[in-house]
Motif scaffolding. Sequence first.
Motif, PDB file in Angstrom:
ATOM      1  N   GLY A  58     -12.981  17.096  61.076  1.00 55.76           N
ATOM      2  CA  GLY A  58     -12.894  17.659  62.716  1.00 55.76           C
ATOM      3  C   GLY A  58     -13.685  18.974  62.972  1.00 55.76           C
ATOM      4  N   GLN A  59     -15.095  19.273  62.076  1.00 55.41           N
ATOM      5  CA  GLN A  59     -15.711  20.599  62.088  1.00 55.41           C
ATOM      6  C   GLN A  59     -16.808  19.491  62.415  1.00 55.41           C
ATOM      7  OE1 GLN A  59     -14.574  22.953  58.809  1.00 55.41           O
ATOM      8  NE2 GLN A  59     -14.821  24.922  60.372  1.00 55.41           N
ATOM      9  N   PHE A  60     -17.339  18.139  61.606  1.00 53.14           N
ATOM     10  CA  PHE A  60     -17.911  17.696  61.202  1.00 53.14           C
ATOM     11  C   PHE A  60     -18.451  16.838  62.738  1.00 53.14           C
ATOM     12  CE2 PHE A  60     -19.883  13.658  59.640  1.00 53.14           C
ATOM     13  CZ  PHE A  60     -21.406  14.092  59.599  1.00 53.14           C
ATOM     14  N   VAL A  61     -17.116  16.349  62.760  1.00 52.03           N
ATOM     15  CA  VAL A  61     -16.802  15.293  63.980  1.00 52.03           C
ATOM     16  C   VAL A  61     -17.402  16.037  65.351  1.00 52.03           C
ATOM     17  CG1 VAL A  61     -15.467  13.820  65.922  1.00 52.03           C
ATOM     18  CG2 VAL A  61     -15.796  13.838  63.352  1.00 52.03           C
ATOM     19  N   GLU A  62     -17.265  17.723  65.613  1.00 51.39           N
ATOM     20  CA  GLU A  62     -17.698  18.262  66.663  1.00 51.39           C
ATOM     21  C   GLU A  62     -19.543  18.433  66.810  1.00 51.39           C
ATOM     22  OE1 GLU A  62     -16.873  22.654  68.095  1.00 51.39           O
ATOM     23  OE2 GLU A  62     -15.275  21.827  67.045  1.00 51.39           O
ATOM     24  N   LEU A  63     -19.937  19.105  65.133  1.00 47.47           N
ATOM     25  CA  LEU A  63     -20.739  18.867  65.066  1.00 47.47           C
ATOM     26  C   LEU A  63     -22.012  17.733  65.680  1.00 47.47           C
ATOM     27  CD1 LEU A  63     -21.250  20.364  62.134  1.00 47.47           C
ATOM     28  CD2 LEU A  63     -21.469  21.476  63.831  1.00 47.47           C
ATOM     29  N   ALA A  64     -21.848  16.452  65.064  1.00 49.36           N
ATOM     30  CA  ALA A  64     -22.023  15.062  65.120  1.00 49.36           C
ATOM     31  C   ALA A  64     -21.614  14.919  67.002  1.00 49.36           C
ATOM     32  CB  ALA A  64     -21.273  13.910  64.498  1.00 49.36           C
ATOM     33  N   GLU A  65     -21.181  15.233  67.659  1.00 50.50           N
ATOM     34  CA  GLU A  65     -21.232  15.058  69.142  1.00 50.50           C
ATOM     35  C   GLU A  65     -21.684  15.947  69.453  1.00 50.50           C
ATOM     36  OE1 GLU A  65     -16.203  14.945  69.617  1.00 50.50           O
ATOM     37  OE2 GLU A  65     -16.497  12.724  68.775  1.00 50.50           O
ATOM     38  N   ASN A  66     -21.958  17.066  69.292  1.00 52.75           N
ATOM     39  CA  ASN A  66     -22.896  18.314  69.922  1.00 52.75           C
ATOM     40  C   ASN A  66     -24.447  17.930  69.950  1.00 52.75           C
ATOM     41  OD1 ASN A  66     -20.774  19.086  71.543  1.00 52.75           O
ATOM     42  ND2 ASN A  66     -20.294  20.309  69.921  1.00 52.75           N
ATOM     43  N   ALA A  67     -24.860  17.311  68.437  1.00 53.93           N
ATOM     44  CA  ALA A  67     -26.065  17.309  68.737  1.00 53.93           C
ATOM     45  C   ALA A  67     -26.914  16.640  69.505  1.00 53.93           C
ATOM     46  CB  ALA A  67     -26.543  15.739  67.620  1.00 53.93           C
ATOM     47  N   THR A  68     -28.100  17.446  69.714  1.00 50.44           N
ATOM     48  CA  THR A  68     -28.345  16.675  71.230  1.00 50.44           C
ATOM     49  C   THR A  68     -29.507  15.220  70.657  1.00 50.44           C
ATOM     50  OG1 THR A  68     -30.484  18.493  70.394  1.00 50.44           O
ATOM     51  CG2 THR A  68     -28.524  19.991  72.103  1.00 50.44           C
ATOM     52  N   ASN A  69     -29.865  15.661  69.454  1.00 51.93           N
ATOM     53  CA  ASN A  69     -30.912  14.419  69.102  1.00 51.93           C
ATOM     54  C   ASN A  69     -29.881  13.121  69.384  1.00 51.93           C
ATOM     55  OD1 ASN A  69     -32.441  12.215  68.400  1.00 51.93           O
ATOM     56  ND2 ASN A  69     -34.150  14.052  67.793  1.00 51.93           N
ATOM     57  N   PRO A  70     -30.058  11.995  70.009  1.00 53.83           N
ATOM     58  CA  PRO A  70     -29.274  10.802  69.841  1.00 53.83           C
ATOM     59  C   PRO A  70     -28.967  10.581  68.524  1.00 53.83           C
ATOM     60  CG  PRO A  70     -30.508  10.873  72.014  1.00 53.83           C
ATOM     61  CD  PRO A  70     -30.832  12.159  71.285  1.00 53.83           C
ATOM     62  N   ASP A  71     -30.588  10.299  67.967  1.00 51.74           N
ATOM     63  CA  ASP A  71     -30.638  10.183  66.687  1.00 51.74           C
ATOM     64  C   ASP A  71     -29.857  10.593  65.612  1.00 51.74           C
ATOM     65  OD1 ASP A  71     -32.575   7.970  67.827  1.00 51.74           O
ATOM     66  OD2 ASP A  71     -33.951   8.909  67.093  1.00 51.74           O
ATOM     67  N   ASP A  72     -29.677  11.967  66.154  1.00 51.54           N
ATOM     68  CA  ASP A  72     -28.820  13.231  64.998  1.00 51.54           C
ATOM     69  C   ASP A  72     -27.710  12.064  65.065  1.00 51.54           C
ATOM     70  OD1 ASP A  72     -31.261  13.262  63.788  1.00 51.54           O
ATOM     71  OD2 ASP A  72     -31.118  15.709  64.969  1.00 51.54           O
ATOM     72  N   ARG A  73     -27.244  12.007  66.425  1.00 52.82           N
ATOM     73  CA  ARG A  73     -25.282  12.393  67.029  1.00 52.82           C
ATOM     74  C   ARG A  73     -25.572  10.606  66.100  1.00 52.82           C
ATOM     75  NH1 ARG A  73     -25.597  13.762  71.291  1.00 52.82           N
ATOM     76  NH2 ARG A  73     -27.288  11.900  72.386  1.00 52.82           N
ATOM     77  N   ASN A  74     -26.344   9.764  66.269  1.00 55.67           N
ATOM     78  CA  ASN A  74     -25.723   8.433  65.912  1.00 55.67           C
ATOM     79  C   ASN A  74     -25.573   8.327  64.517  1.00 55.67           C
ATOM     80  OD1 ASN A  74     -25.703   7.565  68.107  1.00 55.67           O
ATOM     81  ND2 ASN A  74     -27.219   6.836  68.873  1.00 55.67           N
ATOM     82  N   TYR A  75     -26.784   9.180  63.219  1.00 54.20           N
ATOM     83  CA  TYR A  75     -26.257   9.552  62.048  1.00 54.20           C
ATOM     84  C   TYR A  75     -25.357   9.529  61.738  1.00 54.20           C
ATOM     85  CZ  TYR A  75     -27.629  10.132  57.551  1.00 54.20           C
ATOM     86  OH  TYR A  75     -27.510  10.508  56.063  1.00 54.20           O
ATOM     87  N   LEU A  76     -24.972  10.531  61.858  1.00 54.19           N
ATOM     88  CA  LEU A  76     -23.701  11.483  61.846  1.00 54.19           C
ATOM     89  C   LEU A  76     -22.783  11.055  61.764  1.00 54.19           C
ATOM     90  CD1 LEU A  76     -25.271  15.409  63.497  1.00 54.19           C
ATOM     91  CD2 LEU A  76     -24.661  14.292  60.654  1.00 54.19           C
ATOM     92  N   LEU A  77     -22.006  10.570  63.469  1.00 53.12           N
ATOM     93  CA  LEU A  77     -20.787   9.437  63.697  1.00 53.12           C
ATOM     94  C   LEU A  77     -20.724   8.354  62.565  1.00 53.12           C
ATOM     95  CD1 LEU A  77     -20.877  10.157  67.286  1.00 53.12           C
ATOM     96  CD2 LEU A  77     -19.081  11.039  65.482  1.00 53.12           C
ATOM     97  N   GLY A  78     -22.677   7.692  62.033  1.00 53.44           N
ATOM     98  CA  GLY A  78     -22.671   6.229  61.591  1.00 53.44           C
ATOM     99  C   GLY A  78     -21.704   6.682  60.220  1.00 53.44           C
ATOM    100  N   LEU A  79     -21.624   7.838  59.884  1.00 54.14           N
ATOM    101  CA  LEU A  79     -21.362   8.400  58.337  1.00 54.14           C
ATOM    102  C   LEU A  79     -20.055   8.312  58.291  1.00 54.14           C
ATOM    103  CD1 LEU A  79     -23.858  10.971  57.555  1.00 54.14           C
ATOM    104  CD2 LEU A  79     -23.695   8.783  56.771  1.00 54.14           C
ATOM    105  N   LEU A  80     -19.302   8.293  59.297  1.00 51.38           N
ATOM    106  CA  LEU A  80     -17.468   7.978  59.366  1.00 51.38           C
ATOM    107  C   LEU A  80     -17.077   7.351  59.422  1.00 51.38           C
ATOM    108  CD1 LEU A  80     -17.430  10.938  62.047  1.00 51.38           C
ATOM    109  CD2 LEU A  80     -17.003  11.227  59.367  1.00 51.38           C
ATOM    110  N   GLN A  81     -18.169   6.224  58.953  1.00 48.12           N
ATOM    111  CA  GLN A  81     -17.539   4.701  59.418  1.00 48.12           C
ATOM    112  C   GLN A  81     -17.774   3.901  57.822  1.00 48.12           C
ATOM    113  OE1 GLN A  81     -19.714   2.726  62.376  1.00 48.12           O
ATOM    114  NE2 GLN A  81     -19.192   3.274  63.516  1.00 48.12           N
TER     115      GLN A  81
END
Length: 140
Positions: free
Chosen positions: A117-140
């Motif tokens: 949950g903390q990881f998802v929150e960090l990912a969703e709040n990432a200001t750089n879209p590439d970083d956000r996509n990378y982090l969220l992609g790790l959950l798949q």
Amino acid sequence: LDQDGTPVRIEEKPVTPSSDLAVIGLYFFDTDVVEIARGLEPSSRGEYEIVDVIDDYLQRSALTVVQLGRGVAWLDAGTPDSLHDASAYVRTMEARQGLKIACLEEIAFRKGFISQGQFVELAENATNPDDRNYLLGLLQ
């Protein structure tokens, strides 16, 4: 190092090294380092030398050395050229592998320092879209 891997000598920038090992500049000290540093004298170059701190631990048999294994890259970044080389290396490795180097959020999650949950929150709040996509992609 002796045959058991115990450090026996540290050589500061030797002309002819006695081994193929190098201290790369990644140090972890306990609180004794404060008193050790207070007792140092400047070197002939007029600087306080980290090797003198390390040697103090060595003399007290309190120095532990960890050898980095295969697959670990050490990159000097002390000059503009070496900083450029390190940057190019990281860019190339990340592009070819599709993995980030030293992504703190990923490391914290994989090591169990933060929950999913903390990881998802960090990912969703990432200001750089590439970083956000990378982090969220790790959950798949």
